[in-house]
Scaffold this motif. Structure first.
Motif, PDB file in Angstrom:
ATOM      1  N   GLY A  40      32.242 -18.159  76.880  1.00 18.21           N
ATOM      2  CA  GLY A  40      33.499 -17.499  77.217  1.00 18.21           C
ATOM      3  C   GLY A  40      34.734 -18.220  76.720  1.00 18.21           C
ATOM      4  N   ASN A  41      34.549 -19.280  75.944  1.00 16.14           N
ATOM      5  CA  ASN A  41      35.678 -20.031  75.402  1.00 16.14           C
ATOM      6  C   ASN A  41      36.215 -19.350  74.146  1.00 16.14           C
ATOM      7  N   PRO A  42      37.528 -19.440  73.895  1.00 10.47           N
ATOM      8  CA  PRO A  42      38.080 -18.827  72.690  1.00 10.47           C
ATOM      9  C   PRO A  42      37.561 -19.507  71.427  1.00 10.47           C
ATOM     10  N   CYS A  43      37.334 -18.700  70.399  1.00 12.60           N
ATOM     11  CA  CYS A  43      36.885 -19.223  69.107  1.00 12.60           C
ATOM     12  C   CYS A  43      37.318 -18.250  68.014  1.00 12.60           C
ATOM     13  N   PRO A  44      37.342 -18.711  66.766  1.00 15.38           N
ATOM     14  CA  PRO A  44      37.719 -17.818  65.664  1.00 15.38           C
ATOM     15  C   PRO A  44      36.683 -16.708  65.476  1.00 15.38           C
ATOM     16  N   GLU A  45      37.171 -15.547  65.092  1.00 15.58           N
ATOM     17  CA  GLU A  45      36.305 -14.434  64.752  1.00 15.58           C
ATOM     18  C   GLU A  45      36.827 -13.839  63.457  1.00 15.58           C
ATOM     19  N   LEU A  46      35.949 -13.680  62.476  1.00 12.59           N
ATOM     20  CA  LEU A  46      36.321 -13.165  61.165  1.00 12.59           C
ATOM     21  C   LEU A  46      35.610 -11.848  60.929  1.00 12.59           C
ATOM     22  N   ILE A  47      36.324 -10.857  60.424  1.00 15.09           N
ATOM     23  CA  ILE A  47      35.717  -9.602  60.018  1.00 15.09           C
ATOM     24  C   ILE A  47      35.707  -9.615  58.493  1.00 15.09           C
ATOM     25  N   LEU A  48      34.499  -9.555  57.925  1.00 13.96           N
ATOM     26  CA  LEU A  48      34.323  -9.628  56.475  1.00 13.96           C
ATOM     27  C   LEU A  48      33.848  -8.289  55.937  1.00 13.96           C
ATOM     28  N   GLU A  49      34.321  -7.947  54.734  1.00 13.93           N
ATOM     29  CA  GLU A  49      33.742  -6.826  54.001  1.00 13.93           C
ATOM     30  C   GLU A  49      32.831  -7.417  52.953  1.00 13.93           C
ATOM     31  N   GLN A  50      31.549  -7.015  53.011  1.00 12.45           N
ATOM     32  CA  GLN A  50      30.558  -7.512  52.075  1.00 12.45           C
ATOM     33  C   GLN A  50      30.574  -6.700  50.787  1.00 12.45           C
ATOM     34  N   ASP A  51      29.790  -7.140  49.808  1.00 17.52           N
ATOM     35  CA  ASP A  51      29.825  -6.509  48.496  1.00 17.52           C
ATOM     36  C   ASP A  51      29.403  -5.046  48.507  1.00 17.52           C
ATOM     37  N   ASP A  52      28.623  -4.642  49.502  1.00 18.02           N
ATOM     38  CA  ASP A  52      28.209  -3.238  49.576  1.00 18.02           C
ATOM     39  C   ASP A  52      29.187  -2.371  50.361  1.00 18.02           C
ATOM     40  N   GLY A  53      30.316  -2.969  50.785  1.00 19.31           N
ATOM     41  CA  GLY A  53      31.328  -2.226  51.520  1.00 19.31           C
ATOM     42  C   GLY A  53      31.146  -2.263  53.032  1.00 19.31           C
ATOM     43  N   SER A  54      29.997  -2.785  53.505  1.00 20.16           N
ATOM     44  CA  SER A  54      29.772  -2.862  54.948  1.00 20.16           C
ATOM     45  C   SER A  54      30.579  -4.015  55.543  1.00 20.16           C
ATOM     46  N   GLU A  55      30.826  -3.903  56.835  1.00 20.99           N
ATOM     47  CA  GLU A  55      31.552  -4.959  57.536  1.00 20.99           C
ATOM     48  C   GLU A  55      30.594  -5.782  58.372  1.00 20.99           C
ATOM     49  N   ILE A  56      30.911  -7.060  58.504  1.00 22.34           N
ATOM     50  CA  ILE A  56      30.144  -7.954  59.369  1.00 22.34           C
ATOM     51  C   ILE A  56      31.140  -8.862  60.083  1.00 22.34           C
ATOM     52  N   THR A  57      30.877  -9.114  61.348  1.00 22.64           N
ATOM     53  CA  THR A  57      31.752  -9.964  62.150  1.00 22.64           C
ATOM     54  C   THR A  57      31.090 -11.320  62.329  1.00 22.64           C
ATOM     55  N   VAL A  58      31.844 -12.390  62.072  1.00 23.99           N
ATOM     56  CA  VAL A  58      31.375 -13.746  62.269  1.00 23.99           C
ATOM     57  C   VAL A  58      32.133 -14.328  63.452  1.00 23.99           C
ATOM     58  N   THR A  59      31.407 -14.626  64.530  1.00 23.48           N
ATOM     59  CA  THR A  59      31.998 -15.292  65.679  1.00 23.48           C
ATOM     60  C   THR A  59      31.680 -16.770  65.545  1.00 23.48           C
ATOM     61  N   ALA A  60      32.705 -17.591  65.335  1.00 21.79           N
ATOM     62  CA  ALA A  60      32.519 -19.017  65.050  1.00 21.79           C
ATOM     63  C   ALA A  60      32.558 -19.823  66.342  1.00 21.79           C
ATOM     64  N   GLY A  61      31.520 -19.651  67.166  1.00 27.61           N
ATOM     65  CA  GLY A  61      31.441 -20.376  68.421  1.00 27.61           C
ATOM     66  C   GLY A  61      30.803 -21.741  68.278  1.00 27.61           C
ATOM     67  N   GLN A  62      29.989 -21.944  67.236  1.00 28.75           N
ATOM     68  CA  GLN A  62      29.344 -23.243  67.033  1.00 28.75           C
ATOM     69  C   GLN A  62      30.395 -24.260  66.620  1.00 28.75           C
ATOM     70  N   VAL A  63      30.315 -25.437  67.214  1.00 28.08           N
ATOM     71  CA  VAL A  63      31.358 -26.446  67.015  1.00 28.08           C
ATOM     72  C   VAL A  63      31.506 -26.849  65.543  1.00 28.08           C
ATOM     73  N   MET A  64      30.404 -26.971  64.818  1.00 29.40           N
ATOM     74  CA  MET A  64      30.485 -27.404  63.421  1.00 29.40           C
ATOM     75  C   MET A  64      31.020 -26.290  62.520  1.00 29.40           C
ATOM     76  N   LEU A  65      30.713 -25.041  62.835  1.00 30.85           N
ATOM     77  CA  LEU A  65      31.263 -23.925  62.059  1.00 30.85           C
ATOM     78  C   LEU A  65      32.760 -23.814  62.308  1.00 30.85           C
ATOM     79  N   LYS A  66      33.148 -23.953  63.564  1.00 26.79           N
ATOM     80  CA  LYS A  66      34.571 -23.904  63.911  1.00 26.79           C
ATOM     81  C   LYS A  66      35.336 -25.000  63.166  1.00 26.79           C
ATOM     82  N   ALA A  67      34.778 -26.205  63.122  1.00 25.88           N
ATOM     83  CA  ALA A  67      35.426 -27.324  62.433  1.00 25.88           C
ATOM     84  C   ALA A  67      35.516 -27.078  60.927  1.00 25.88           C
TER      85      ALA A  67
END
Length: 123
Positions: A40-67
């Motif tokens: 429940g802690n705040p973390c970055p969230e990225l919405i990416l458009e992939q090469d096929d046009g689909s969207e994927i959301t990356v929730t960067a809750g892992q400490v090393m990914l956030k860093a």
């Protein structure tokens, strides 16, 4: 009028999972927002458009990914590649941290529906 926007809370695409070393996502950043990790802690969230046009959301809750993301400071329009590379050594009583490589190619990049193809290149 307020600065509040419901668009920041729309459900978008699938969610990225990093289960096995080598798992990766590549895409153009469409939006950056604050999400919540599993605790429940705040973390970055990225919405990416992939090469096929689909969207994927990356929730960067892992400490090393956030860093890694904070070090690169990607922005909307940048092309990003996130790769889960393995785990750190576990300390006694602690689970190992997931390790990530983050590559950013500064944009603005056009999205997949445009003439630019969003592949692993030029990373």
């Amino acid at each position: 009028m307020s600065d509040f926007s419901w668009d920041n809370f729309k459900q978008t695409g699938d969610w990225a999972r990093f289960d096995n070393p080598g798992d990766k996502v590549v895409g153009v950043i469409k939006a950056l927002r604050t999400g919540r990790d599993f605790n429940g802690n705040p973390c970055p969230e990225l919405i990416l458009e992939q090469d096929d046009g689909s969207e994927i959301t990356v929730t960067a809750g892992q400490v090393m990914l956030k860093a890694a993301l904070a070090e690169k400071a990607p922005e909307v329009g940048d092309k990003i590649r996130i790769v889960y590379t393995g785990n750190s050594e576990a300390r006694p009583g602690k689970a190992p941290a997931k390790l990530f490589t983050v590559d950013v190619k500064k944009g603005p990049f056009e999205l997949a529906n445009a003439a630019v193809t969003n592949t692993d290149e030029p990373f």
